[in-house]
Structure formats: structure tokens, C-alpha cells
Design a protein around this motif. Structure first.
Motif, PDB file in Angstrom:
ATOM      1  N   TYR A  61      20.027   9.389 -10.321  1.00  0.00           N
ATOM      2  CA  TYR A  61      20.580   9.663  -8.999  1.00  0.00           C
ATOM      3  C   TYR A  61      19.482  10.035  -8.023  1.00  0.00           C
ATOM      4  O   TYR A  61      18.351  10.378  -8.408  1.00  0.00           O
ATOM      5  CB  TYR A  61      21.614  10.793  -9.068  1.00  0.00           C
ATOM      6  CG  TYR A  61      21.068  12.097  -9.598  1.00  0.00           C
ATOM      7  CD1 TYR A  61      20.397  13.005  -8.766  1.00  0.00           C
ATOM      8  CD2 TYR A  61      21.202  12.435 -10.942  1.00  0.00           C
ATOM      9  CE1 TYR A  61      19.885  14.189  -9.246  1.00  0.00           C
ATOM     10  CE2 TYR A  61      20.690  13.626 -11.440  1.00  0.00           C
ATOM     11  CZ  TYR A  61      20.031  14.502 -10.590  1.00  0.00           C
ATOM     12  OH  TYR A  61      19.514  15.668 -11.077  1.00  0.00           O
ATOM     13  N   THR A  62      19.836   9.977  -6.749  1.00  0.00           N
ATOM     14  CA  THR A  62      18.998  10.493  -5.678  1.00  0.00           C
ATOM     15  C   THR A  62      19.820  11.508  -4.902  1.00  0.00           C
ATOM     16  O   THR A  62      20.867  11.164  -4.335  1.00  0.00           O
ATOM     17  CB  THR A  62      18.527   9.378  -4.735  1.00  0.00           C
ATOM     18  OG1 THR A  62      17.767   8.419  -5.476  1.00  0.00           O
ATOM     19  CG2 THR A  62      17.663   9.935  -3.621  1.00  0.00           C
ATOM     20  N   SER A 119      19.568  13.031 -16.986  1.00  0.00           N
ATOM     21  CA  SER A 119      20.884  13.644 -17.155  1.00  0.00           C
ATOM     22  C   SER A 119      21.510  13.934 -15.797  1.00  0.00           C
ATOM     23  O   SER A 119      20.808  14.273 -14.845  1.00  0.00           O
ATOM     24  CB  SER A 119      20.766  14.944 -17.955  1.00  0.00           C
ATOM     25  OG  SER A 119      22.011  15.622 -18.014  1.00  0.00           O
ATOM     26  N   TYR A 120      22.840  13.815 -15.751  1.00  0.00           N
ATOM     27  CA  TYR A 120      23.571  14.182 -14.531  1.00  0.00           C
ATOM     28  C   TYR A 120      23.764  15.693 -14.435  1.00  0.00           C
ATOM     29  O   TYR A 120      24.173  16.197 -13.394  1.00  0.00           O
ATOM     30  CB  TYR A 120      24.943  13.507 -14.513  1.00  0.00           C
ATOM     31  CG  TYR A 120      24.890  11.999 -14.424  1.00  0.00           C
ATOM     32  CD1 TYR A 120      24.625  11.367 -13.218  1.00  0.00           C
ATOM     33  CD2 TYR A 120      25.107  11.213 -15.552  1.00  0.00           C
ATOM     34  CE1 TYR A 120      24.573   9.987 -13.128  1.00  0.00           C
ATOM     35  CE2 TYR A 120      25.066   9.820 -15.472  1.00  0.00           C
ATOM     36  CZ  TYR A 120      24.803   9.218 -14.263  1.00  0.00           C
ATOM     37  OH  TYR A 120      24.743   7.843 -14.176  1.00  0.00           O
ATOM     38  N   PHE A 164      27.785  19.211 -12.565  1.00  0.00           N
ATOM     39  CA  PHE A 164      27.846  17.821 -13.022  1.00  0.00           C
ATOM     40  C   PHE A 164      28.441  16.958 -11.927  1.00  0.00           C
ATOM     41  O   PHE A 164      29.618  17.095 -11.590  1.00  0.00           O
ATOM     42  CB  PHE A 164      28.681  17.696 -14.294  1.00  0.00           C
ATOM     43  CG  PHE A 164      28.736  16.290 -14.843  1.00  0.00           C
ATOM     44  CD1 PHE A 164      27.783  15.846 -15.756  1.00  0.00           C
ATOM     45  CD2 PHE A 164      29.729  15.400 -14.453  1.00  0.00           C
ATOM     46  CE1 PHE A 164      27.818  14.553 -16.260  1.00  0.00           C
ATOM     47  CE2 PHE A 164      29.772  14.107 -14.944  1.00  0.00           C
ATOM     48  CZ  PHE A 164      28.811  13.688 -15.849  1.00  0.00           C
ATOM     49  N   PHE A 165      27.626  16.097 -11.338  1.00  0.00           N
ATOM     50  CA  PHE A 165      28.085  15.115 -10.365  1.00  0.00           C
ATOM     51  C   PHE A 165      27.817  13.748 -10.983  1.00  0.00           C
ATOM     52  O   PHE A 165      26.666  13.287 -10.995  1.00  0.00           O
ATOM     53  CB  PHE A 165      27.304  15.239  -9.048  1.00  0.00           C
ATOM     54  CG  PHE A 165      27.671  16.422  -8.194  1.00  0.00           C
ATOM     55  CD1 PHE A 165      28.225  17.556  -8.748  1.00  0.00           C
ATOM     56  CD2 PHE A 165      27.471  16.393  -6.828  1.00  0.00           C
ATOM     57  CE1 PHE A 165      28.560  18.651  -7.976  1.00  0.00           C
ATOM     58  CE2 PHE A 165      27.801  17.477  -6.035  1.00  0.00           C
ATOM     59  CZ  PHE A 165      28.344  18.620  -6.607  1.00  0.00           C
ATOM     60  N   GLY A 166      28.851  13.109 -11.511  1.00  0.00           N
ATOM     61  CA  GLY A 166      28.584  11.853 -12.192  1.00  0.00           C
ATOM     62  C   GLY A 166      29.823  11.154 -12.688  1.00  0.00           C
ATOM     63  O   GLY A 166      30.953  11.499 -12.309  1.00  0.00           O
ATOM     64  N   PRO A 167      29.645  10.163 -13.570  1.00  0.00           N
ATOM     65  CA  PRO A 167      30.760   9.347 -14.057  1.00  0.00           C
ATOM     66  C   PRO A 167      31.591  10.081 -15.095  1.00  0.00           C
ATOM     67  O   PRO A 167      31.069  10.894 -15.866  1.00  0.00           O
ATOM     68  CB  PRO A 167      30.046   8.143 -14.676  1.00  0.00           C
ATOM     69  CG  PRO A 167      28.737   8.694 -15.144  1.00  0.00           C
ATOM     70  CD  PRO A 167      28.347   9.714 -14.106  1.00  0.00           C
TER      71      PRO A 167
END
Length: 550
Positions: A87-88, A181-182, A310-313
């Protein structure tokens, strides 16, 4: 009792259940209503959620006379960019919050020019995610100086330290990022630098609006705030916070904002968070505030508040690796015991064939093989029942004035020819839970999002459409796979033995048309499963028909 009327009722019930799922929110999610909240207020420590009215701001601090004003440098706030393999992220010195979080492995849309998936869908009017407040130190307006150094990575780990000061407090925010890792970490150190005693609640804030997600899952499945508290998942009904802020209290593992495929979650550490406050803004926005208990800081005393982020899928294996029951965010509901092994099988086959469409076909074959013996007996039973129809017609004519005697003779006929009148219905009943489990998996699993199959099917999470340059009203393109599914279902109905009267037979033949219209906006992955299942059923029926002729 006419067994075929029962059989018809089962099928129609099946249709109603699917239709309900199609038009409404789905199966499985637990919801908190305002009526429930009134009862739950009395048992904060034992219940999974205790909704109650509360202000959206933290408890004001009790300040001494020498309170300092907010400290801000004369320069403008800078934006710090954190770039990892996954991610960015962009963080602002103004509030120390996250203003952008773009996932590199997931795109907003299927378009080639589409950017990565943006997890922050707010403009800052109602605040950005991960703003922090303590007592009268507000979420916005606090300037956190990053020291101009930005993020320094050492090996796989990067750290960002941001310092703020004001209202008698010194605040130090320390973010820790991993390249692969997210999961992120945030520690906020709050120190009393005044000469008086300060009191206040620590609160970590998050504002969200729905993610942009393609496919029917975003329409039929839960989207909104959720939390795991007191060993129970709650996907929150908007009634709790639309009329005003609402608060739940208890032992919290995590809280966050869910989409069909993505989640922004806060995982409090050290049991510091004891309540969660939610409020709505705009058309569909939600503000969340994770609160600690009231703390008291003596002069020179400090306290550290720790969180994981946790910001993710919503990918099940990734969430399981995080711990804290975050994997419960993938909520298959009643069908979890079947859905999880199904998802494992799907990913296992994908690891071999590298195509989720083919993986769905292989999973369908596996389930069909498991049910093959039961289905075989059911189809044979229906075939035998069909042969008994002339004899049953004579019995009904003979005892038409005596229903009790007629039923006795019909049952004797079944025993004589060793026919089970429920044999044809049993396979259908047993397969309904499997169908719903597959339905949940194929709609919810992020693996199918933007996953191509072949030819015109470029997204197994989206409805099947073949565009031919003509915009078909209400449909757009031609739902080729869905039409093939309907045709295969019609052929299957024609081949399946039936003893229904002409009226019932016509109703049964209408079901393929009904299913075709119902499936027209389903994910093409689900349609593919149903189509392949129909083809296998046709093959099995053809084998039985040939055996009977031989």
C-alpha cells in the motif's frame, strides 16, 4: 398426502429463500436494534453489546489555571507518504491522521487505467481516520510535528514519530509499518506537562463512507460498522446511530468499517478500549470512536494507549494471521461449517490451475461426486414412482370415496414395490445448505473480485454480460452464461421423471424461467457453479435412463 405437492413446496420454498436473499441484506449478520439496546443496557459486563445514547466527543478534561493553548508552528502541515509493497499511505501532520490509503494489489475498477483501491473515502469534513483525542484535546487542530524525517525503514519495518503539544498535554504518536503486511501499529503516549491534575478519556476516531466495490455482493451483503466484543460479532444496524450517537460497551477485540471485500479495523491492545460510539454523517457516512475509561494524570505522569490497525482486504487467511478474531469479519453465518472448507478447496484448486473459473468447476464436480450416490438413489426412486402411476391411478379411482383406505392401499403399494416416496426429495433437501454455503462464498470471497474466467467473463464477482455494441434495456449486454444455465435447467426438468399432474408439471417447467431471471444479476461465478451442476445432473439422469433401457 401427495408427495409431489410436497416436492413442489420444497422447491418453491427454496426459490423464496433465494429471492429473499436476492432482494434484501443476506443471511447471517447479527444486528443491533434500538429495542434490543434498551434491554442490553442493564448487563454491560455480560452482554456482547450494550447500546446507549452518548455524546460523540470525549469527556472534557479538568484543567488547572496554567493550561497552555494549542502549540502550532508557523509552517503549513506536511503530508508524510509511507510506501510499502502492499500500500501507499499518506499521513498529515494536521491531526496526525491518515488522509489516503491506497492498496496496490487491488484496483478500484476493472478499467486498465484504474488506480489502486482507496480505503479512505472521506474528504476530511467529518474528520479523517485515526484522529486521536484526550479530554479537551480535540481530534482536529492538534499539530503533530513529524520532525521532517518522514518514515525510516530498517529492514522490513518502518517507524514514524509525530509529536504534538497543547492544553497541558504532550502527545507522541508512534506508527510502525511493515513492508509485507497490512497490519500497522499505533502507540499514543499522553503526558501531563501542566502543574495540575488532568482527567479525560482517550479516543481513537475513524470516519468512513462505503468503499467502491463492484459486483452484486455490495448490494446484498452487509456494509457498515461492525465489531467483535465479548466473543460475539455484531454487524450494526444503522438504526442504532442514525437518530443520534449510540454507544456499545464491553471487552472489545476489534471494531471497524466493513465493505463486501475490504475492512478498516482498529484492534485495541492491553484492553484499553471499553466502549465504541457511532454516529452518522452525510448520506451514508459513519463516524466511529473507540473510547477508554476515564483516566487521571498527575503532573508529570503519562499513559500509553496501544492499537493495531488493519486497512486491507477481507481475505480469510490474512485475517486469521492477524489474530484477535479479525477473521470473524468474513461472516458466512449459518453456513460457516460448509463455507470455510469450500473456500479452502477453491483456493487449493486455484493454486494448481491459476483460474478461479476452472477452480469453481472443479469444486462443483467434487460436491457432485459427494452427493452422487444419494442423488442416484433419489432419481431411481422417482423413476420407479413414475412406473407405479398407472396402479396408483386405479387405486385412487377405486377408493375415491374413502381417502383413508386409499392412503393405506397406496402405502401398501410402496411397500410391495420397495419404493420410498420421499426418495426423490431427499437429494434436493440435502443440497440446499451446500448451495447457500457456495452462494455466500462466491459472493463474499475477495478472491473472485476482478478474477477473470474466459472470453467475455472478466470478473467472476460481477454479473455475466456479453456486450455486442447494443445497450439492451435493463440488462446492458447479453447474459450468455445465465441463459445457458436456464436452458440446462429446462433440459434437466424435461429429463427428470415426474408423476405430477399436468398443472403441477407446467409450474415445474416454469421454474427454469424464474431462476434465469433471478440469476441474471448474480455473480457470474455463482451462475457458473449452477450451470455446471445442471450439466452433471443431466449426465447422471442420462446414465440412469440408459440403465433402465438396458
Amino acid at each position: 398426502m401427495d408427495i409431489y405437492r410436497t416436492f413442489l413446496a420444497i422447491i418453491l420454498s427454496f426459490v423464496i429463500l433465494i429471492g429473499y436473499q436476492y432482494f434484501f441484506v443476506g443471511f447471517g449478520p447479527s444486528e443491533v436494534s434500538l429495542e434490543e439496546s434498551a434491554v442490553q443496557k442493564e448487563s454491560v459486563a455480560t452482554e456482547s453489546s450494550v447500546p446507549q445514547k452518548a455524546a460523540i466527543t470525549a469527556t472534557p478534561a479538568t484543567m488547572s489555571a496554567d493550561v497552555q493553548s494549542m502549540v502550532r508552528p508557523e509552517r503549513d502541515a506536511q503530508t508524510i507518504v509511507v510506501d510499502t509493497d502492499l500500500y501507499t499511505a499518506s499521513l498529515s501532520e494536521d491531526g496526525g491522521s491518515v488522509t489516503s490509503f491506497i492498496l496496490k494489489d487491488y484496483r478500484e475498477t476493472l478499467a486498465e487505467a484504474s488506480l489502486g483501491m482507496e480505503m479512505v473515502k472521506v474528504d476530511g469534513t467529518e474528520g479523517f481516520p485515526l484522529e486521536f483525542s484526550w479530554g479537551s484535546v480535540a481530534t482536529t487542530g492538534t499539530f503533530y510535528d513529524a520532525g521532517g524525517s518522514g518514515v525510516t525503514f530498517q529492514g522490513n519495518t518502518g517507524k514514524l514519530v509525530m509529536k504534538g503539544r497543547g492544553n497541558g498535554l504532550e502527545l507522541v504518536r508512534e506508527y510502525v509499518f511493515s513492508k509485507d503486511s497490512y497490519l500497522m501499529e499505533l502507540k499514543v503516549r499522553v503526558k501531563n506537562v501542566s502543574s495540575g491534575v488532568l482527567q479525560g478519556n482517550a479516543a481513537l476516531h475513524q470516519s468512513n463512507t462505503p468503499f467502491r466495490e463492484t459486483g452484486p455482493g455490495s448490494q446484498f451483503l452487509f456494509i457498515g460498522p461492525a465489531y467483535f466484543m465479548n466473543e460475539s460479532l455484531t454487524e450494526v444496524d444503522s438504526d442504532l446511530y442514525e437518530s443520534g450517537p449510540g454507544t456499545v460497551s464491553g471487552q472489545m477485540d476489534w471494531a471497524g468499517y466493513e465493505g463486501t471485500y475490504f475492512i478498516c479495523a482498529i484492534l485495541p491492545q492491553d484492553k484499553s478500549a471499553t466502549s465504541l460510539t457511532m454516529a452518522s454523517f452525510g448520506e451514508d457516512g459513519v463516524k466511529m470512536q473507540m473510547n477508554s475509561d476515564l483516566d487521571t494524570l498527575q503532573p508529570g505522569e503519562e499513559k500509553v494507549y496501544s492499537y493495531k490497525l488493519f486497512f486491507g482486504p477481507k481475505k480469510l487467511d490474512v485475517l486469521k494471521s492477524i489474530g484477535s478474531n479479525l477473521n470473524k469479519a468474513v461472516n458466512f453465518g449459518w453456513f460457516d461449517v460448509i463455507a470455510q472448507p469450500t473456500l479452502y478447496l477453491l483456493n487449493f484448486f486455484y493454486g494448481i490451475v491459476k483460474n478461479y473459473g476452472i477452480a469453481i468447476i472443479l469444486v462443483t464436480i467434487i460436491f457432485k461426486a459427494i452427493f452422487w450416490p444419494i442423488t442416484q438413489k433419489g432419481l431411481k426412486s422417482m423413476k420407479n414412482m413414475q412406473k407405479l402411476q398407472p396402479k396408483m391411478a386405479k387405486l385412487k379411482e377405486k377408493y375415491k370415496g374413502d381417502p383413508t383406505k386409499m392412503n393405506q392401499e397406496v402405502m401398501n403399494l410402496y411397500k410391495t414395490y420397495k419404493v420410498n416416496p420421499l426418495g426423490g426429495c431427499l437429494p434436493m433437501v440435502l443440497q440446499i445448505p451446500v448451495f447457500f454455503a457456495l452462494y455466500k462464498v462466491l459472493l463474499m470471497c475477495i478472491e473472485l473480485r476482478h478474477a477473470p474466467f474466459m472470453l467475455w467473463i472478466t470478473d467472476l464477482s460481477a454479473p455475466d454480460r456479453l456486450f455486442i455494441g447494443i445497450d439492451i434495456p435493463y440488462v446492458g449486454g447479453i447474459p450468455v452464461l445465465t441463459l445457458l444455465m436456464g436452458g440446462s435447467m429446462f433440459l434437466q426438468q424435461k429429463m427428470t421423471p415426474t408423476t405430477a399432474d399436468p398443472t403441477q408439471a407446467k409450474i415445474m417447467m416454469f421454474l427454469p424461467v424464474l431462476f434465469t431471471f433471478m440469476f441474471i444479476n448474480f455473480a457470474s461465478g455463482l451462475v457458473l457453479y449452477w450451470f455446471v451442476n445442471n450439466l452433471l445432473a443431466i449426465f447422471q439422469q442420462q446414465m440412469i435412463n440408459r440403465q433402465k433401457k438396458a
